[in-house]
Design an enzyme around this catalytic site. Structure first.
Site, PDB file in Angstrom:
ATOM      1  N   LYS A  61       0.804  -1.212   0.000  1.00  0.00           N
ATOM      2  CA  LYS A  61       0.000   0.000   0.000  1.00  0.00           C
ATOM      3  C   LYS A  61       0.848   1.278   0.000  1.00  0.00           C
ATOM      4  O   LYS A  61       0.394   2.330  -0.430  1.00  0.00           O
ATOM      5  CB  LYS A  61      -0.946   0.030   1.206  1.00  0.00           C
ATOM      6  CG  LYS A  61      -2.116  -0.932   1.112  1.00  0.00           C
ATOM      7  CD  LYS A  61      -3.215  -0.377   0.257  1.00  0.00           C
ATOM      8  CE  LYS A  61      -4.569  -1.068   0.350  1.00  0.00           C
ATOM      9  NZ  LYS A  61      -4.634  -2.454   0.714  1.00  0.00           N
ATOM     10  N   SER A 120       0.690  -9.967  -0.803  1.00  0.00           N
ATOM     11  CA  SER A 120       0.434  -8.527  -0.749  1.00  0.00           C
ATOM     12  C   SER A 120       0.699  -7.881   0.607  1.00  0.00           C
ATOM     13  O   SER A 120       0.871  -6.660   0.683  1.00  0.00           O
ATOM     14  CB  SER A 120      -1.000  -8.237  -1.200  1.00  0.00           C
ATOM     15  OG  SER A 120      -1.909  -9.045  -0.489  1.00  0.00           O
TER      16      SER A 120
HETATM   17  C1  PLP Z   1      -5.423  -3.462   0.335  1.00  0.00           C
HETATM   18  C2  PLP Z   1      -4.928  -4.855   0.263  1.00  0.00           C
HETATM   19  C3  PLP Z   1      -5.295  -5.719  -0.792  1.00  0.00           C
HETATM   20  C4  PLP Z   1      -6.269  -5.316  -1.877  1.00  0.00           C
HETATM   21  O1  PLP Z   1      -5.875  -4.222  -2.650  1.00  0.00           O
HETATM   22  P1  PLP Z   1      -6.944  -3.404  -3.505  1.00  0.00           P
HETATM   23  O2  PLP Z   1      -6.165  -2.363  -4.208  1.00  0.00           O
HETATM   24  O3  PLP Z   1      -7.961  -2.843  -2.551  1.00  0.00           O
HETATM   25  O4  PLP Z   1      -7.585  -4.383  -4.442  1.00  0.00           O
HETATM   26  C5  PLP Z   1      -4.736  -6.989  -0.798  1.00  0.00           C
HETATM   27  N1  PLP Z   1      -3.895  -7.419   0.168  1.00  0.00           N
HETATM   28  C6  PLP Z   1      -3.530  -6.622   1.182  1.00  0.00           C
HETATM   29  C7  PLP Z   1      -2.583  -7.164   2.197  1.00  0.00           C
HETATM   30  C8  PLP Z   1      -4.027  -5.311   1.270  1.00  0.00           C
HETATM   31  O5  PLP Z   1      -3.653  -4.519   2.299  1.00  0.00           O
END
Ligand code: PLP
Length: 316
Positions: free
Chosen positions: A51, A302
């Protein structure tokens, strides 16, 4: 619409402020998945998730005079941490609106980065309204979590990195919340090498992008309950919906059990701490959801901000 040039420009602006995270290959989990499986480790990114890419890009694009009163956002999760961190570094005052029941660890982390934490109820719409109200009242800039061209372009840098790191990649797996992450990655990949497949992955219990694409218009999902708390978005964004429609090959769904198993498998074999949202894309590979033969698959890990007070949910 965001294009690959916007993503290249974003990279020039913020590359010194983020890590180009490593990609790991797992021999044992590749055998499990039936393909050569790689993990792009954004759990090792600054603040513990991708993020920061979008947040840093958005904040750097603001003119000096826009930032004098500061910025505000409404996320207790990874976006809030990223905004708090980047503004702290840039000397921009930041406010983060969080639910009253947010874990103390998250409130403290945001404060430690220099942000002011404002507690507001437990309903996400109330928090959003509060953030927009305070923004208007105090002349603050609201930092959106996914549905903005600068956020999408920032997340898209991941697509450039993957194409450089694994030149023989056939498919990339990306988790979907509001769709900012996959919109950026899919734009970068499809505009550079359209042969590479891009698959989105959602929890069965939080499948608003899947539903919306099936129906052909933005549709919201109510009463979401999933362990993947970063993916609990009620509906796709106005910008992300058409990008996903244009560039994403398919959206795959995984169960709660499959997400939990994947968190454990990645901890056990790859020695990576992954939060449930961060394991969701890999779950699609490990539980054979990819609808075609792919040899080299990169899964986005992510985030790694595991809420340890919820650890027991993984073994229930
Ligand atoms: C925010 C987030 C997502 C999803 O991202 P989007 O841009 O909202 O689709 C996936 N994994 C993690 C760990 C996140 O913090």
């Amino acid at each position: 619409m965001v294009g690959k040039n916007d993503i290249n420009e974003a990279r020039n602006l913020i590359s010194s402020r983020i890590y180009n995270t490593p990609i790991f290959h797992s021999r044992i989990l590749s055998r499990e998945a039936g393909c050569s499986l790689y993990f792009k480790a954004e759990n090792l990114q600054k603040t513990g998730s991708f993020k920061i890419r979008g947040a840093a890009h958005f904040l750097l694009r603001l003119a000096k005079e826009q930032t004098v009163n500061g910025v505000i956002t409404a996320s207790s999760g990874n976006h809030g941490q990223a905004v708090a961190f980047v503004s702290g570094k840039a000397g921009i005052p930041a406010k983060v609106v969080m639910p009253e029941d947010a874990p103390d660890s998250k409130k403290e982390a945001a404060r430690a980065y220099g942000a002011e934490v404002i507690l507001c109820g437990t309903d996400s719409q109330d928090r959003l309204d509060k953030a927009h109200y305070l923004a208007k009242e105090n002349g603050l800039v609201y930092v959106p979590p996914y549905d903005h061209p600068y956020i999408i372009a920032g997340q898209g840098i991941l697509g450039l990195e993957i194409l450089e790191q694994i030149t023989h990649v056939d498919a990339v797996l990306v988790p979907i919340g509001g769709g900012g992450l996959i919109s950026g990655i899919a734009t970068a990949i499809k505009e550079i090498n359209p042969k590479v497949k891009v698959f989105g992955v959602e929890p069965e219990r939080s499948n608003s992008m899947y539903m919306s694409q099936q129906i052909g218009k933005i549709t919201s999902k109510e009463h979401i309950n999933t362990i993947a708390d970063g993916l609990k978005t009620k509906q796709p964004g106005k910008l992300t919906f058409p990008i996903v429609k244009k560039y994403v090959d398919d959206i795959l769904l995984v169960s709660e059990q499959e997400i939990k198993e994947t968190v454990k498998l990645i901890m056990q074999y790859q020695k990576l701490v992954v939060e449930p949202s961060g394991a969701t894309a890999a779950a699609a590979a490990l539980f054979h959801k990819i609808p075609m033969k792919c040899t080299n698959v990169v899964s986005i890990i992510s985030g790694g901000n595991m809420d340890f007070s919820k650890l027991h949910q993984l073994v229930e």
